[in-house]
Every structure is written in structure tokens, then in C-alpha cells.
Scaffold this active site. Structure first.
Site, PDB file in Angstrom:
ATOM      1  N   GLN A   1       0.873  -1.174   0.000  1.00 13.03           N
ATOM      2  CA  GLN A   1       0.000   0.000   0.000  1.00 13.03           C
ATOM      3  C   GLN A   1       0.912   1.226   0.000  1.00 13.03           C
ATOM      4  OE1 GLN A   1      -2.450   0.654   3.481  1.00 13.03           O
ATOM      5  NE2 GLN A   1      -3.943   1.894   2.344  1.00 13.03           N
TER       6      GLN A   1
ATOM      7  N   HIS B   1      33.470 -18.348  43.290  1.00  2.00           N
ATOM      8  CA  HIS B   1      33.441 -16.894  43.428  1.00  2.00           C
ATOM      9  C   HIS B   1      34.585 -16.213  42.682  1.00  2.00           C
ATOM     10  CE1 HIS B   1      34.572 -18.605  47.595  1.00  2.00           C
ATOM     11  NE2 HIS B   1      35.619 -18.734  46.799  1.00  2.00           N
TER      12      HIS B   1
ATOM     13  N   TYR C   1      36.680 -15.621  36.188  1.00  4.52           N
ATOM     14  CA  TYR C   1      36.303 -15.447  34.786  1.00  4.52           C
ATOM     15  C   TYR C   1      36.757 -16.664  33.986  1.00  4.52           C
ATOM     16  CZ  TYR C   1      36.169 -14.072  29.937  1.00  4.52           C
ATOM     17  OH  TYR C   1      35.917 -14.051  28.583  1.00  4.52           O
TER      18      TYR C   1
ATOM     19  N   ASN D   1      37.409 -27.891  40.739  1.00  2.00           N
ATOM     20  CA  ASN D   1      37.205 -26.841  41.737  1.00  2.00           C
ATOM     21  C   ASN D   1      38.071 -25.634  41.382  1.00  2.00           C
ATOM     22  OD1 ASN D   1      36.047 -26.340  44.688  1.00  2.00           O
ATOM     23  ND2 ASN D   1      38.068 -25.434  44.557  1.00  2.00           N
TER      24      ASN D   1
ATOM     25  N   ASN E   1      41.943 -15.459  27.941  1.00  3.30           N
ATOM     26  CA  ASN E   1      41.621 -16.057  26.644  1.00  3.30           C
ATOM     27  C   ASN E   1      41.919 -15.167  25.444  1.00  3.30           C
ATOM     28  OD1 ASN E   1      39.533 -14.355  27.568  1.00  3.30           O
ATOM     29  ND2 ASN E   1      38.052 -15.298  26.195  1.00  3.30           N
ATOM     30  N   TYR E   2      42.290 -13.912  25.656  1.00  5.48           N
ATOM     31  CA  TYR E   2      42.481 -12.978  24.539  1.00  5.48           C
ATOM     32  C   TYR E   2      43.940 -12.561  24.457  1.00  5.48           C
ATOM     33  CZ  TYR E   2      41.589  -8.933  21.497  1.00  5.48           C
ATOM     34  OH  TYR E   2      41.597  -8.022  20.461  1.00  5.48           O
TER      35      TYR E   2
END
EC number: 2.7.7.23
Length: 457
Positions: free
Chosen positions: A73, A362, A365, A376, A385-386
Site C-alpha cells: 500500500q 566466586h 572469569y 574446583n 583467553n584474549y
């Protein structure tokens, strides 16, 4: 009997004050237009055509997986004109067509089924959906004959004193015999103050031809259109109540259903308990006997049975049964956590696999890693990791003990049954059965404070 549907979705939505077409704004996680399409399909209507205009490419993008056809339309010249634009879709078809609006997401599949059944069983040429409201101001009125048959639709501004007292209003949604509709559209004109072609005028044309027009009455919330952000919020409230009610009927406990936000496609198992402030989005599945404590957000994820989530975010991930997550954990996309694992406070996991019975309790990363079972992780562990250019992978076997404040410099492998001493920076493979220590030797300089004059006496 052949049934099909046209959904009007070409409106500009100026009052939304948005760069997006009105019909792609979401209500409880799904675009308004897709709410309508999905409920039409649940009513066993296979052929669906969308009339689109402004922002047509955006509408197509949001509906590309719905198996619909499109009519353009180019100019918005009224609802009747929108249906005229879809004549090619109706060409050579015999049966019934329903017309819905793409900005009315609360219409249910049960009502759609009722509309078709009422229309076809009563052999009506046209059937409309109406509602009764306390204050009909601004709405077109449904005027019925003494027998109850619909006589006409009168716009509010054209009502006489008696017609203004009528509280049955028009929804803008209809069923038509396809042949009757196409013939009526040939006689439709735009001889009105707005210069537009109104679909309501088709009802009058059909009545004058001697055909029957019927109506079904539904609750107002089902026909409520969304033309502004305020009305979008109102639709969200109604939809959320429906969603939460469905889950409660199916055995889910809500501590406060008014402050729990669940998208329409979410699935939740029975005996799950949800606390206030939880947000569950997308195509999430939560299985039986879970507990979701306050302020948790879960999106496009699968949560196994018996999982406990507290004050945490889980995105596009899988959490195995019996696992606990949080408080304040962040589970990022493409993470898979095994059964009976422990993901504790201030833990972030990204694009990783965590094995059964592994504890990451706790301040840790883990990114781009494969972690085995019964591992554990001590406080402060970081998978580095980078490398400054790309992400590297870390592999950790079963029964690995990672001491506090360990850095795992990817790519690296830690084999089964290993220990890593606290404070280590691991850059090389750790063999099975080994203890890895990678930290500087401690040196104690006796009398140093006294020599520097720093010893307090």
C-alpha cells in the site's frame, strides 16, 4: 471451506514517535504483527497476507520466518484502500477471508476460531468483531435491527442522539465472503471529509445488496489497538497478566505476579517458584522444580530441573539440572553448564562448557574454555583467553583443582587429576597427576623497614 486472512500493517504510527513501523514494536517479547500472525495460524488459517507500506522492508525482516505473502500500500488512503491493495491475493479464491489489524496484538486464537465458525455457520456475507464499553466516545457504533442483526456502523461524529447512547463499538476486524467483498470493493468510494476509502462503508454496501451481516462481541482488551507508547504499555500489562495466569494454572508459583516479567514464548515446568523482579525472555525453557530468586534475568536459555538462580543473568546458555547459579553470576552466550554444578558470586562465564559437579564458587572469569567434571576453581581464577588479536581456547580435564588467583594463559591444557598452586600463572600444559607451581620465589628482607625508617616504634 477455504479460509484465509489479511492483516493490515501499513500504518505509519506517528504517535509512537519511532523510526520503526508501529507493528514491529514488541509486546512481551514478540512483535505486535507476529502476535496476530501466530494466533491466526493457531486458528488453522494457513494463507496469510500482510498489507505493508511505510517501513515495508523492516516489516518483512521481522516476519520473514512466518511464511506469509505481502501486498504493498504505497499511499495510506484508508482501511478500504488497504484491502483493495490486497485484491491480487484474493483473486480466484472462493471462501472466507478475515481481516485483522497488525496493531491489535491481544486478539486470541479462540476468538479468531469463533469468528470463522460464527460467520460460516450463519452463512453471513460479512461478520464483524465488536465490543461493549462503558465509554464509547470516539468509536464507531454498531447499530442493530430489532432482530439483533447488524444494520450499519456509524462513526461517532455522525451519530444522532439515540446512536450516541449505544455502547457497542466496532473493532475494525471482520470476516467476509471473498466474492461479496471483491464485488463490494468495486463500489467503494472516498466521498468523505478525509478523502479515504473506509472498510466500514463496505458493510453498508453489503447490507444494501440484501446480504446478511453478523457480529460477535468480545472483551474490549482483545480489540484494543496500540497507537502510542502509553497504549503499548497497557497492552503489555494485559498480555503479561495472561502469560502469568497461564503459568500459574500449569503449576508455577509466583510470589508476586505483577512484578514478574515473562515473554510469551517462555516455557516453565510445574513446581517452579519465581520471586519478584525476575525477567524471563525469548525462547527460554525452564524445567520443573526450579527456584528463581529476585532480580534474575534469563534470555533464550534452557534451565534444567531443580536449578536455583539468584540475582544472576543467563543469556543464550544451557544450565544442567540441580545446578546453582549466583548470586551475581553472569552466564554469557554459548555456555553449557552440566548437572549439579556450582556457579557462585561474581563469576562470569562466556562461550564455555562446564562439566557435572564442578564448582566455580566466586570471583572467577572463564572464557572460551572446556572444563571437565568435578573440578574446583579457587577464588580469583582468570582464564586469560584474549591475546590481543583473537580468542584462544583453554582445556581443563576432570578432577582438576585450580588454586586461588590462578591465571590460565590460553591456549593451554590442564589434564585430568591435577593441582595448580595458588597464585600461579600457567602458560604450559599441566600433565595428569601433576602439581603445577608457577610463581616467583618468596624473598623476606629482614630489618628492611627499620633500615628505611618506616618501622613505627
Amino acid at each position: 471451506m477455504y479460509n484465509c486472512a489479511i492483516i493490515l500493517a501499513a500504518g505509519k504510527g506517528k504517535r509512537m514517535k519511532s523510526s520503526m513501523p508501529k507493528v514491529v514494536h514488541k509486546v512481551c517479547g514478540k512483535e505486535m504483527i507476529n502476535h496476530v500472525i501466530d494466533n491466526v495460524r493457531k486458528a488453522n488459517i494457513k494463507d496469510v497476507n500482510l498489507v505493508i507500506g511505510k517501513g515495508s522492508e523492516t516489516v518483512k525482516e521481522h516476519t520473514k520466518d512466518r511464511n506469509v505473502t505481502y501486498s504493498m500500500q504505497e499511499e495510506q488512503l484508508g482501511t478500504g484502500h488497504a484491502v483493495i491493495c490486497a485484491e491480487e491475493f484474493l483473486k480466484d479464491k472462493k471462501g472466507t477471508v478475515a481481516i485483522f489489524t497488525g496493531d491489535a496484538p491481544l486478539i486470541t486464537n479462540e476468538t479468531i476460531q469463533e469468528l470463522f465458525e460464527f460467520h460460516n455457520s450463519g452463512k453471513y456475507a460479512a461478520t464483524l468483531i465488536s465490543s461493549t464499553v462503558q465509554d464509547p466516545t470516539g468509536y464507531g457504533r454498531i447499530i442493530r435491527e430489532a432482530s439483533g442483526v447488524v444494520k450499519k456502523i456509524v462513526e461517532h461524529k455522525d451519530c444522532n442522539e439515540e446512536e450516541l447512547k449505544v455502547n457497542e463499538i466496532n473493532s475494525g476486524m471482520y470476516c467476509f465472503d471473498i466474492e461479496v467483498l471483491l464485488n463490494s470493493l468495486e463500489n467503494l468510494n472516498n466521498d468523505n471529509s478525509q478523502g479515504e476509502y473506509y472498510l466500514t462503508d463496505v458493510i453498508e454496501i453489503i447490507k444494501k445488496s440484501g446480504e446478511k451481516v453478523g457480529a460477535i462481541v468480545v472483551p474490549y482488551e482483545e480489540i484494543m489497538g496500540v497507537n502510542s507508547r502509553v497504549q503499548l504499555s497497557e497492552a503489555e500489562i494485559v498480555m503479561r497478566k495472561r502469560i502469568n495466569h497461564k503459568h500459574m494454572v500449569n503449576g508455577v508459583t509466583f510470589i508476586d505476579c505483577e512484578s514478574t516479567y515473562i515473554d510469551v514464548d517462555v516455557e516453565i515446568g510445574n513446581d517452579t517458584i519465581i520471586y519478584p523482579g525476575c525477567v524471563i525472555q525469548g525462547n527460554t525453557t525452564i524445567k520443573e522444580e526450579c527456584t528463581l530468586y529476585s532480580n534474575s534475568r534469563i534470555c533464550n536459555s534452557v534451565i534444567g530441573s531443580g536449578v536455583i538462580v539468584e540475582n544472576s543473568v543467563i543469556l543464550e546458555s544451557h544450565v544442567g539440572e540441580g545446578t546453582t547459579v549466583g548470586p551475581f553470576a553472569y552466564i554469557r552466550p554459548e555456555t553449557k553448564i552440566g548437572k549439579s554444578a556450582r556457579i557462585g558470586d561474581f563469576v562470569e562465564i562466556k562461550k564455555s562448557t562446564i562439566g557435572d559437579n564442578t564448582k566455580v564458587s566466586h570471583l572467577t572469569y572463564i572464557g572460551d574454555a572446556e572444563v571437565g567434571s568435578k573440578c574446583n576453581f579457587g577464588c580469583g581464577t582468570v582464564v586469560v583467553n584474549y591475546d590481543g588479536q583473537k580468542k584462544q581456547k583453554t582445556i581443563i580435564g576432570n578432577n582438576a583443582f585450580i588454586g586461588c588467583n590462578t591465571n590460565l594463559i590460553s591456549p593451554v591444557k590442564v589434564n585430568d587429576n591435577t593441582y595448580i598452586a595458588a597464585g600461579s600463572t600457567i602458560t604450559k600444559e599441566v600433565p595428569e597427576g601433576s602439581l603445577a607451581i608457577a610463581r616467583s620465589k618468596q624473598i623476606n628482607k629482614e630489618g628492611w623497614l627499620d633500615k628505611k625508617g618506616l618501622l613505627k616504634k
